[in-house]
Scaffold this motif. Sequence first.
Motif, PDB file in Angstrom:
ATOM      1  N   LYS A  79       2.068   1.974  -3.295  1.00  0.00           N
ATOM      2  CA  LYS A  79       0.976   2.131  -4.267  1.00  0.00           C
ATOM      3  C   LYS A  79       1.021   1.061  -5.366  1.00  0.00           C
ATOM      4  CE  LYS A  79       0.712   7.129  -3.467  1.00  0.00           C
ATOM      5  NZ  LYS A  79      -0.331   6.981  -2.443  1.00  0.00           N
ATOM      6  N   VAL A  91      -5.109  -3.244   6.077  1.00  0.00           N
ATOM      7  CA  VAL A  91      -4.520  -2.894   4.776  1.00  0.00           C
ATOM      8  C   VAL A  91      -4.831  -3.956   3.733  1.00  0.00           C
ATOM      9  CG1 VAL A  91      -2.382  -2.385   3.552  1.00  0.00           C
ATOM     10  CG2 VAL A  91      -2.735  -1.497   5.857  1.00  0.00           C
ATOM     11  N   ASP A 113       0.820  -1.207   0.000  1.00  0.00           N
ATOM     12  CA  ASP A 113       0.000   0.000   0.000  1.00  0.00           C
ATOM     13  C   ASP A 113       0.855   1.258   0.000  1.00  0.00           C
ATOM     14  OD1 ASP A 113      -2.534   1.419   0.224  1.00  0.00           O
ATOM     15  OD2 ASP A 113      -1.949   1.841   2.289  1.00  0.00           O
ATOM     16  N   LEU A 121      -6.559  -3.136   0.116  1.00  0.00           N
ATOM     17  CA  LEU A 121      -6.028  -3.526  -1.187  1.00  0.00           C
ATOM     18  C   LEU A 121      -7.077  -4.268  -2.009  1.00  0.00           C
ATOM     19  CD1 LEU A 121      -2.479  -4.737  -0.059  1.00  0.00           C
ATOM     20  CD2 LEU A 121      -3.034  -2.581  -1.223  1.00  0.00           C
ATOM     21  N   GLN A 166      -0.820  -1.459  -5.693  1.00  0.00           N
ATOM     22  CA  GLN A 166      -2.159  -1.844  -6.136  1.00  0.00           C
ATOM     23  C   GLN A 166      -2.570  -1.110  -7.417  1.00  0.00           C
ATOM     24  OE1 GLN A 166      -1.387  -0.106  -3.426  1.00  0.00           O
ATOM     25  NE2 GLN A 166      -3.072   1.120  -2.614  1.00  0.00           N
TER      26      GLN A 166
END
Length: 328
Positions: free
Chosen positions: A217, A277, A214, A281, A219
Amino acid sequence: MRTLAAGAVLAMATGLFAVPAAAQNVDIQYGTTSPPGNVQYYSSEEFIKRVNARIGSFGRIVLYHSSQLGSDGEMLQKLRLGTQDMSQPSTIMSSVTPEFGMFDLPYLVKDRAHMRCIAREIVWPILAPKVEARGYKIIGIWENGFRHITNNVRPIVTPADLRGLKIRVPQGVWRVKMFQAYGASPSPLPFSEVFVALQTGVMDGQENPYVNVDAGKFQEVQRYLTETRHIYTPSFPTASLRKFRGYPEPVQRAILEEAAAVQDWTYELAERLETEVRDKLIAAGMRFNQSDRDAFVAASKPVYDQFAAEVPDGAALIERALALANGC
Protein backbone atom coordinates in the motif's frame (compact mmCIF):
# COMPACT_ATOMS: atom_id res chain seq x y z
CA MET A 1 21.06 -39.69 -4.33
CA ARG A 2 23.08 -39.82 -1.10
CA THR A 3 20.91 -36.99 0.32
CA LEU A 4 17.69 -38.81 -0.50
CA ALA A 5 19.01 -42.13 0.83
CA ALA A 6 20.17 -40.51 4.05
CA GLY A 7 16.80 -38.85 4.42
CA ALA A 8 15.00 -42.15 3.90
CA VAL A 9 17.13 -43.92 6.53
CA LEU A 10 16.56 -41.12 9.04
CA ALA A 11 12.85 -41.06 8.25
CA MET A 12 12.46 -44.80 8.85
CA ALA A 13 14.47 -44.55 12.06
CA THR A 14 12.14 -41.87 13.42
CA GLY A 15 8.96 -43.60 12.37
CA LEU A 16 7.93 -41.19 9.62
CA PHE A 17 7.14 -44.10 7.30
CA ALA A 18 4.86 -45.75 9.86
CA VAL A 19 1.48 -46.74 8.45
CA PRO A 20 -0.96 -45.32 11.04
CA ALA A 21 -2.06 -41.86 9.85
CA ALA A 22 -2.53 -40.61 13.38
CA ALA A 23 1.21 -40.95 14.00
CA GLN A 24 2.14 -38.81 11.01
CA ASN A 25 0.27 -35.50 10.96
CA VAL A 26 3.39 -33.29 10.70
CA ASP A 27 3.18 -29.52 10.17
CA ILE A 28 5.98 -28.15 7.97
CA GLN A 29 6.46 -24.44 8.71
CA TYR A 30 6.90 -22.24 5.64
CA GLY A 31 7.58 -18.57 6.35
CA THR A 32 7.67 -15.53 4.10
CA THR A 33 7.91 -11.82 4.78
CA SER A 34 5.56 -11.19 1.86
CA PRO A 35 1.98 -10.08 2.54
CA PRO A 36 -1.01 -11.34 0.55
CA GLY A 37 -1.14 -9.68 -2.84
CA ASN A 38 2.39 -9.96 -4.17
CA VAL A 39 4.01 -12.53 -6.42
CA GLN A 40 6.09 -14.17 -3.70
CA TYR A 41 2.96 -14.75 -1.62
CA TYR A 42 1.02 -16.14 -4.59
CA SER A 43 3.84 -18.51 -5.58
CA SER A 44 4.16 -19.77 -2.01
CA GLU A 45 0.43 -20.34 -1.79
CA GLU A 46 0.35 -22.24 -5.10
CA PHE A 47 3.36 -24.36 -4.16
CA ILE A 48 1.89 -25.31 -0.79
CA LYS A 49 -1.46 -26.21 -2.33
CA ARG A 50 0.26 -28.52 -4.83
CA VAL A 51 2.53 -30.22 -2.30
CA ASN A 52 -0.21 -30.72 0.26
CA ALA A 53 -2.31 -32.49 -2.38
CA ARG A 54 0.51 -35.03 -2.76
CA ILE A 55 1.94 -35.74 0.68
CA GLY A 56 -1.22 -37.23 2.16
CA SER A 57 -1.14 -38.59 5.70
CA PHE A 58 2.41 -37.37 6.33
CA GLY A 59 1.00 -33.95 7.18
CA ARG A 60 0.92 -30.54 5.52
CA ILE A 61 2.92 -27.43 4.79
CA VAL A 62 1.56 -24.39 6.66
CA LEU A 63 2.08 -20.88 5.27
CA TYR A 64 3.08 -18.07 7.64
CA HIS A 65 3.09 -14.79 5.72
CA SER A 66 3.76 -11.11 6.47
CA SER A 67 6.82 -11.81 8.67
CA GLN A 68 4.80 -13.87 11.15
CA LEU A 69 7.88 -16.03 11.76
CA GLY A 70 10.31 -13.11 11.71
CA SER A 71 12.42 -11.19 9.24
CA ASP A 72 14.24 -12.89 6.37
CA GLY A 73 17.43 -12.86 8.43
CA GLU A 74 15.73 -14.36 11.47
CA MET A 75 14.12 -17.09 9.41
CA LEU A 76 17.40 -18.00 7.71
CA GLN A 77 18.95 -18.40 11.14
CA LYS A 78 16.10 -20.71 12.18
CA LEU A 79 16.58 -22.76 9.01
CA ARG A 80 20.27 -23.15 9.71
CA LEU A 81 19.54 -24.28 13.27
CA GLY A 82 16.78 -26.63 12.13
CA THR A 83 14.03 -24.89 14.14
CA GLN A 84 12.05 -23.86 11.04
CA ASP A 85 11.42 -25.89 7.89
CA MET A 86 11.27 -23.44 4.96
CA SER A 87 11.40 -19.76 4.08
CA GLN A 88 11.48 -17.63 0.95
CA PRO A 89 14.60 -15.43 0.86
CA SER A 90 15.49 -13.17 -2.03
CA THR A 91 18.12 -10.41 -1.84
CA ILE A 92 19.34 -11.57 1.57
CA MET A 93 20.82 -14.73 0.04
CA SER A 94 24.01 -12.74 -0.55
CA SER A 95 24.50 -12.81 3.23
CA VAL A 96 24.66 -16.61 3.07
CA THR A 97 26.90 -16.84 0.01
CA PRO A 98 28.42 -13.64 -1.43
CA GLU A 99 28.11 -14.89 -5.01
CA PHE A 100 24.34 -14.33 -4.79
CA GLY A 101 25.16 -10.63 -4.82
CA MET A 102 25.29 -10.96 -8.61
CA PHE A 103 21.51 -10.51 -8.57
CA ASP A 104 22.02 -7.04 -7.08
CA LEU A 105 24.05 -5.91 -10.09
CA PRO A 106 21.97 -3.36 -12.02
CA TYR A 107 20.60 -4.47 -15.37
CA LEU A 108 22.29 -7.88 -15.20
CA VAL A 109 19.13 -9.90 -15.94
CA LYS A 110 17.58 -9.00 -19.28
CA ASP A 111 14.25 -10.83 -18.97
CA ARG A 112 12.70 -14.02 -17.61
CA ALA A 113 14.06 -16.18 -20.43
CA HIS A 114 17.52 -14.92 -19.47
CA MET A 115 16.80 -15.79 -15.82
CA ARG A 116 15.84 -19.34 -16.80
CA CYS A 117 19.27 -19.72 -18.40
CA ILE A 118 21.04 -18.24 -15.38
CA ALA A 119 19.12 -20.62 -13.12
CA ARG A 120 20.09 -23.65 -15.21
CA GLU A 121 23.71 -22.72 -15.89
CA ILE A 122 24.73 -20.83 -12.74
CA VAL A 123 22.34 -21.13 -9.79
CA TRP A 124 21.80 -24.88 -9.71
CA PRO A 125 25.31 -26.11 -10.58
CA ILE A 126 27.39 -23.37 -8.90
CA LEU A 127 25.48 -21.45 -6.23
CA ALA A 128 23.10 -24.06 -4.80
CA PRO A 129 25.91 -26.37 -3.60
CA LYS A 130 27.55 -23.43 -1.81
CA VAL A 131 24.30 -22.79 0.06
CA GLU A 132 23.91 -26.47 0.89
CA ALA A 133 27.37 -26.50 2.45
CA ARG A 134 26.06 -23.89 4.91
CA GLY A 135 23.04 -25.90 6.00
CA TYR A 136 20.39 -24.80 3.50
CA LYS A 137 18.71 -26.46 0.54
CA ILE A 138 17.33 -24.35 -2.30
CA ILE A 139 14.16 -26.09 -3.45
CA GLY A 140 13.20 -23.77 -6.33
CA ILE A 141 13.88 -20.56 -8.20
CA TRP A 142 10.87 -18.26 -8.39
CA GLU A 143 10.49 -14.51 -8.67
CA ASN A 144 10.44 -11.34 -6.64
CA GLY A 145 10.45 -9.28 -9.83
CA PHE A 146 11.75 -6.28 -11.76
CA ARG A 147 12.21 -3.38 -9.39
CA HIS A 148 11.24 0.28 -9.74
CA ILE A 149 11.66 3.39 -7.58
CA THR A 150 9.03 5.36 -5.69
CA ASN A 151 9.63 8.53 -3.68
CA ASN A 152 8.04 11.70 -2.32
CA VAL A 153 10.52 14.29 -3.58
CA ARG A 154 10.80 14.30 -7.39
CA PRO A 155 10.54 12.18 -10.53
CA ILE A 156 13.67 10.08 -11.05
CA VAL A 157 14.99 10.37 -14.60
CA THR A 158 18.75 9.98 -14.12
CA PRO A 159 20.87 8.85 -11.15
CA ALA A 160 21.50 12.52 -10.35
CA ASP A 161 17.85 12.78 -9.29
CA LEU A 162 18.53 10.33 -6.46
CA ARG A 163 21.24 12.45 -4.83
CA GLY A 164 20.53 12.95 -1.16
CA LEU A 165 17.33 10.89 -1.12
CA LYS A 166 16.84 8.44 1.75
CA ILE A 167 15.95 5.18 0.02
CA ARG A 168 14.88 2.00 1.76
CA VAL A 169 16.52 -1.14 0.37
CA PRO A 170 16.30 -4.81 1.40
CA GLN A 171 19.12 -6.50 3.29
CA GLY A 172 21.93 -6.96 0.81
CA VAL A 173 25.28 -5.19 0.71
CA TRP A 174 25.30 -4.73 -3.07
CA ARG A 175 21.93 -3.00 -3.19
CA VAL A 176 23.35 -0.48 -0.73
CA LYS A 177 26.48 -0.02 -2.84
CA MET A 178 24.38 0.46 -5.96
CA PHE A 179 22.29 3.29 -4.54
CA GLN A 180 25.37 4.87 -3.00
CA ALA A 181 26.92 4.88 -6.48
CA TYR A 182 23.83 6.74 -7.69
CA GLY A 183 24.26 9.36 -4.94
CA ALA A 184 21.35 8.27 -2.70
CA SER A 185 21.44 7.46 1.01
CA PRO A 186 20.23 3.84 1.16
CA SER A 187 19.25 2.04 4.36
CA PRO A 188 18.23 -1.62 4.74
CA LEU A 189 14.86 -2.08 6.44
CA PRO A 190 12.50 -5.07 6.78
CA PHE A 191 9.55 -4.93 4.38
CA SER A 192 7.10 -4.93 7.28
CA GLU A 193 8.50 -1.57 8.48
CA VAL A 194 8.59 0.24 5.14
CA PHE A 195 5.09 1.74 5.10
CA VAL A 196 5.55 3.57 8.40
CA ALA A 197 9.06 4.72 7.40
CA LEU A 198 7.64 6.28 4.24
CA GLN A 199 4.59 7.70 6.01
CA THR A 200 6.67 9.43 8.68
CA GLY A 201 9.40 10.66 6.31
CA VAL A 202 12.11 8.50 7.87
CA MET A 203 12.59 7.34 4.28
CA ASP A 204 11.96 9.44 1.16
CA GLY A 205 11.46 6.45 -1.07
CA GLN A 206 11.99 2.78 -1.75
CA GLU A 207 12.41 0.34 -4.63
CA ASN A 208 10.30 -2.74 -5.33
CA PRO A 209 8.37 -4.54 -8.05
CA TYR A 210 5.00 -2.94 -8.81
CA VAL A 211 3.16 -5.81 -7.14
CA ASN A 212 5.08 -5.31 -3.90
CA VAL A 213 4.35 -1.56 -3.99
CA ASP A 214 0.65 -2.36 -4.21
CA ALA A 215 0.75 -5.16 -1.62
CA GLY A 216 2.50 -2.80 0.80
CA LYS A 217 0.00 0.00 0.00
CA PHE A 218 2.91 2.34 -0.67
CA GLN A 219 0.79 4.31 -3.15
CA GLU A 220 -0.95 5.74 -0.07
CA VAL A 221 2.30 7.34 1.15
CA GLN A 222 4.34 7.84 -2.06
CA ARG A 223 3.85 10.42 -4.81
CA TYR A 224 6.26 9.52 -7.65
CA LEU A 225 6.52 6.18 -9.44
CA THR A 226 9.51 5.69 -11.76
CA GLU A 227 9.85 2.69 -14.03
CA THR A 228 13.54 1.78 -13.87
CA ARG A 229 13.71 -2.05 -14.02
CA HIS A 230 17.11 -1.56 -12.39
CA ILE A 231 17.19 -5.00 -10.75
CA TYR A 232 15.51 -8.33 -11.36
CA THR A 233 15.38 -10.22 -8.08
CA PRO A 234 14.77 -13.97 -8.06
CA SER A 235 13.12 -15.59 -5.08
CA PHE A 236 14.75 -18.71 -3.64
CA PRO A 237 12.37 -20.91 -1.62
CA THR A 238 14.78 -22.62 0.73
CA ALA A 239 14.57 -25.45 3.25
CA SER A 240 16.56 -26.28 6.32
CA LEU A 241 18.87 -29.00 5.04
CA ARG A 242 18.64 -30.80 8.36
CA LYS A 243 14.83 -30.78 8.32
CA PHE A 244 14.58 -31.64 4.61
CA ARG A 245 16.74 -34.74 5.04
CA GLY A 246 14.32 -35.93 7.71
CA TYR A 247 11.32 -36.06 5.37
CA PRO A 248 10.38 -39.34 3.67
CA GLU A 249 11.67 -39.63 0.12
CA PRO A 250 8.19 -39.17 -1.44
CA VAL A 251 7.79 -35.89 0.48
CA GLN A 252 11.20 -34.66 -0.64
CA ARG A 253 10.31 -35.55 -4.21
CA ALA A 254 6.94 -33.78 -4.04
CA ILE A 255 8.59 -30.62 -2.69
CA LEU A 256 11.28 -30.49 -5.38
CA GLU A 257 8.98 -31.39 -8.27
CA GLU A 258 6.25 -28.92 -7.34
CA ALA A 259 8.77 -26.14 -6.65
CA ALA A 260 10.14 -26.65 -10.16
CA ALA A 261 6.64 -26.63 -11.67
CA VAL A 262 5.74 -23.40 -9.88
CA GLN A 263 8.62 -21.54 -11.58
CA ASP A 264 6.83 -21.28 -14.94
CA TRP A 265 3.49 -20.64 -13.19
CA THR A 266 5.10 -17.75 -11.31
CA TYR A 267 6.71 -16.22 -14.39
CA GLU A 268 3.40 -16.22 -16.25
CA LEU A 269 1.59 -14.62 -13.30
CA ALA A 270 4.30 -12.01 -12.72
CA GLU A 271 4.40 -10.95 -16.36
CA ARG A 272 0.64 -10.44 -16.43
CA LEU A 273 0.54 -8.55 -13.15
CA GLU A 274 3.32 -6.11 -14.09
CA THR A 275 1.14 -4.13 -16.47
CA GLU A 276 -2.08 -4.56 -14.49
CA VAL A 277 -0.62 -3.35 -11.21
CA ARG A 278 1.36 -0.49 -12.76
CA ASP A 279 -1.87 0.84 -14.26
CA LYS A 280 -3.60 0.41 -10.90
CA LEU A 281 -0.92 2.47 -9.14
CA ILE A 282 -1.20 5.24 -11.73
CA ALA A 283 -4.99 5.22 -11.39
CA ALA A 284 -4.51 5.61 -7.62
CA GLY A 285 -2.80 8.96 -8.27
CA MET A 286 0.90 8.16 -8.46
CA ARG A 287 2.83 10.36 -10.91
CA PHE A 288 4.48 8.01 -13.39
CA ASN A 289 7.60 8.44 -15.51
CA GLN A 290 10.27 6.29 -17.13
CA SER A 291 13.95 6.64 -16.31
CA ASP A 292 16.87 7.16 -18.67
CA ARG A 293 18.13 3.58 -18.81
CA ASP A 294 21.42 4.45 -20.50
CA ALA A 295 22.27 6.96 -17.76
CA PHE A 296 21.64 4.35 -15.07
CA VAL A 297 23.64 1.67 -16.89
CA ALA A 298 26.62 4.04 -17.19
CA ALA A 299 26.43 4.95 -13.50
CA SER A 300 26.35 1.25 -12.56
CA LYS A 301 29.81 0.35 -13.87
CA PRO A 302 31.64 0.99 -10.55
CA VAL A 303 29.37 -1.54 -8.84
CA TYR A 304 30.28 -4.21 -11.39
CA ASP A 305 33.96 -3.41 -11.00
CA GLN A 306 33.76 -3.66 -7.21
CA PHE A 307 31.82 -6.95 -7.33
CA ALA A 308 34.37 -8.42 -9.73
CA ALA A 309 37.22 -7.37 -7.43
CA GLU A 310 35.69 -8.40 -4.07
CA VAL A 311 33.63 -11.56 -4.68
CA PRO A 312 35.38 -14.86 -5.38
CA ASP A 313 35.15 -15.55 -9.13
CA GLY A 314 32.97 -12.44 -9.39
CA ALA A 315 34.28 -11.43 -12.80
CA ALA A 316 33.68 -14.92 -14.18
CA LEU A 317 30.12 -14.98 -12.81
CA ILE A 318 29.34 -11.64 -14.45
CA GLU A 319 30.83 -12.74 -17.76
CA ARG A 320 28.95 -16.05 -17.72
CA ALA A 321 25.62 -14.44 -16.79
CA LEU A 322 25.85 -11.75 -19.46
CA ALA A 323 26.78 -14.35 -22.09
CA LEU A 324 23.44 -16.09 -21.45
CA ALA A 325 21.36 -13.02 -22.34
CA ASN A 326 20.55 -14.36 -25.81
CA GLY A 327 19.78 -17.91 -24.75
CA CYS A 328 21.28 -21.12 -23.48
